[in-house]
Design a protein around this motif. Structure first.
Motif, short mmCIF file in Angstrom:
data_model
loop_
_atom_site.label_atom_id
_atom_site.label_comp_id
_atom_site.label_asym_id
_atom_site.label_seq_id
_atom_site.Cartn_x
_atom_site.Cartn_y
_atom_site.Cartn_z
N THR A 1 31.72 -7.33 32.57
CA THR A 1 33.11 -7.35 33.07
C THR A 1 33.80 -6.00 32.85
O THR A 1 34.77 -5.68 33.53
CB THR A 1 33.92 -8.47 32.37
OG1 THR A 1 33.64 -8.41 30.96
CG2 THR A 1 33.56 -9.84 32.91
N ASP A 2 33.26 -5.21 31.91
CA ASP A 2 33.85 -3.88 31.66
C ASP A 2 33.52 -2.87 32.77
O ASP A 2 34.03 -1.75 32.76
CB ASP A 2 33.33 -3.29 30.34
CG ASP A 2 33.67 -4.17 29.14
OD1 ASP A 2 34.70 -4.86 29.20
OD2 ASP A 2 32.90 -4.16 28.16
N LEU A 3 32.63 -3.25 33.68
CA LEU A 3 32.22 -2.29 34.72
C LEU A 3 33.33 -2.01 35.73
O LEU A 3 33.26 -1.03 36.48
CB LEU A 3 30.97 -2.79 35.45
CG LEU A 3 29.66 -2.76 34.66
CD1 LEU A 3 28.51 -3.31 35.49
CD2 LEU A 3 29.33 -1.33 34.21
N LYS A 4 34.33 -2.88 35.76
CA LYS A 4 35.45 -2.71 36.70
C LYS A 4 36.03 -1.29 36.58
O LYS A 4 36.30 -0.83 35.46
CB LYS A 4 36.52 -3.75 36.39
CG LYS A 4 37.48 -3.96 37.51
CD LYS A 4 38.40 -5.13 37.25
CE LYS A 4 39.40 -5.24 38.38
NZ LYS A 4 40.25 -6.40 38.24
N GLY A 5 36.16 -0.62 37.71
CA GLY A 5 36.73 0.72 37.71
C GLY A 5 35.71 1.81 37.38
O GLY A 5 36.06 2.98 37.26
N HIS A 6 34.43 1.42 37.22
CA HIS A 6 33.39 2.41 36.88
C HIS A 6 32.38 2.57 38.02
O HIS A 6 32.27 1.75 38.91
CB HIS A 6 32.66 1.98 35.61
CG HIS A 6 33.49 2.13 34.39
ND1 HIS A 6 33.68 3.35 33.75
CD2 HIS A 6 34.24 1.23 33.70
CE1 HIS A 6 34.47 3.17 32.72
NE2 HIS A 6 34.83 1.90 32.66
N LEU B 1 30.41 -7.77 41.89
CA LEU B 1 31.39 -7.56 40.83
C LEU B 1 32.61 -6.84 41.38
O LEU B 1 32.46 -5.89 42.17
CB LEU B 1 30.78 -6.74 39.68
CG LEU B 1 29.52 -7.31 39.01
CD1 LEU B 1 28.98 -6.31 37.99
CD2 LEU B 1 29.83 -8.65 38.35
N GLU B 2 33.76 -7.29 40.95
CA GLU B 2 34.99 -6.74 41.51
C GLU B 2 35.30 -5.33 41.00
O GLU B 2 35.13 -5.05 39.80
CB GLU B 2 36.13 -7.67 41.12
CG GLU B 2 37.07 -7.97 42.26
CD GLU B 2 38.34 -8.57 41.71
OE1 GLU B 2 38.34 -9.77 41.41
OE2 GLU B 2 39.32 -7.79 41.54
N GLY B 3 35.71 -4.47 41.90
CA GLY B 3 36.21 -3.15 41.51
C GLY B 3 35.17 -2.17 40.98
O GLY B 3 35.51 -1.24 40.25
N VAL B 4 33.92 -2.38 41.33
CA VAL B 4 32.86 -1.47 40.86
C VAL B 4 32.45 -0.54 42.01
O VAL B 4 32.27 -0.98 43.14
CB VAL B 4 31.62 -2.27 40.37
CG1 VAL B 4 30.49 -1.33 39.99
CG2 VAL B 4 31.99 -3.17 39.20
N GLU B 5 32.30 0.75 41.68
CA GLU B 5 31.84 1.69 42.70
C GLU B 5 30.31 1.77 42.62
O GLU B 5 29.77 2.29 41.64
CB GLU B 5 32.48 3.06 42.42
CG GLU B 5 32.35 4.01 43.59
CD GLU B 5 33.02 5.35 43.28
OE1 GLU B 5 34.18 5.38 42.81
OE2 GLU B 5 32.36 6.38 43.53
#
Ligand code: GLN
Length: 257
Positions: free
Chosen positions: A138-143, A160-164
């Motif tokens: 879940t920490d991957l968001k924004g990474h 996963l949401e918000g992962v590049e």
């Protein structure tokens, strides 16, 4: 008389078509030996890899398919094919089977047949040693996250949401990018991540314990090749029953199953 000749000719042609068809694939006759054409993406230690200066491909999958070939009386011939080209190679029948740490899933089952499961894996991630922000998926968001093209990792990380998501041809390319700080994590199969960290002497990176999925590996073949599927399952069962599978497992994973 003329039409009889034509008929005979047609019969010969039909026969040679059958004979030619019989020459392809796992029934191929190579100087008297039957050949099993195997496709594998040789970039996935400890399942399939090639050490520098080594002629033969090695790894758990390589030992397993050679043992299966021996059981079935086939000479095993392995070709190195990129992972995302393996299913097409089954569909157009350039290869008889693919063994490549390939996860059995419903999407792939629409295009190929799978053997019974032969190894339990799942996805974990690798981050740099000094990483503080990423401890769980879940920490991957924004990474930025590296994955191998055409794999279950690519599919799962995209959910996963918000992962590049950055896609690469091989896990080695993913790890290189992680070290170069082009991405913050690599998502890949657990045994491959563990082997990379423990056995190949990778430095500056660590594998995290959380598992995103549980996945089973299977040997893939063409959708209509139920006969080969049955033979492979029988051989696999025999190798499990007679202890050969356990020996191969212990060789690569250090413990018997
Ligand atoms: N198990 C993963 C998959 O099937 C990765 C396989 C691989 O990269 N060889 O998608």
């Amino acid at each position: 008389m003329k039409w009889m000749k034509a008929l005979a000719l047609a019969a010969i042609c039909a026969l040679s078509v059958v004979t030619l068809a019989g020459c392809g694939g796992q029934s191929a006759d190579n100087g008297g030996k039957k050949v099993l054409k195997v496709g594998s993406s040789i970039d996935f230690a400890p399942f399939e890899f090639q050490d520098e200066g080594q002629k033969d491909y090695q790894g758990f999958d390589m030992d397993l398919i050679r043992a299966i070939g021996k059981e079935l009386g086939y000479e095993v011939e392995v070709s190195n094919i990129p992972f995302d080209g393996l299913i097409p190679a089954m569909q157009n029948k350039t290869m008889d089977v693919a063994i490549s740490g390939m996860t059995i899933n419903d999407e792939r089952k629409q295009n190929v047949l799978f053997s019974d499961p032969y190894y339990q894996a799942g996805l974990t991630m690798v981050v740099r040693d000094d990483e503080q922000a990423i401890q769980k998926f879940t920490d991957l968001k924004g990474h930025k996250v590296a994955v191998q093209i055409g794999t279950t990792s690519a599919e799962e990380v995209k959910k996963l949401e918000g992962v590049e998501v950055h896609e690469f041809n091989t896990p080695a390319d993913c790890f290189t990018e992680l070290k170069a700080r082009g991405v913050d994590a690599v998502v890949n199969d657990r045994p491959v991540n563990d082997y990379y960290i423990q056995k190949s002497g990778a430095t500056g990176v660590k594998a995290l314990p959380e598992r995103l999925t549980a996945e089973d590996y299977g040997i893939a073949m063409a959708k209509d090749n139920t006969e080969l599927q049955q033979k492979i399952n029988e051989a696999l069962k025999k190798l499990k029953d007679n202890g050969e599978y356990d020996k191969i497992f212990a060789k690569w994973f250090g413990e018997s199953k």
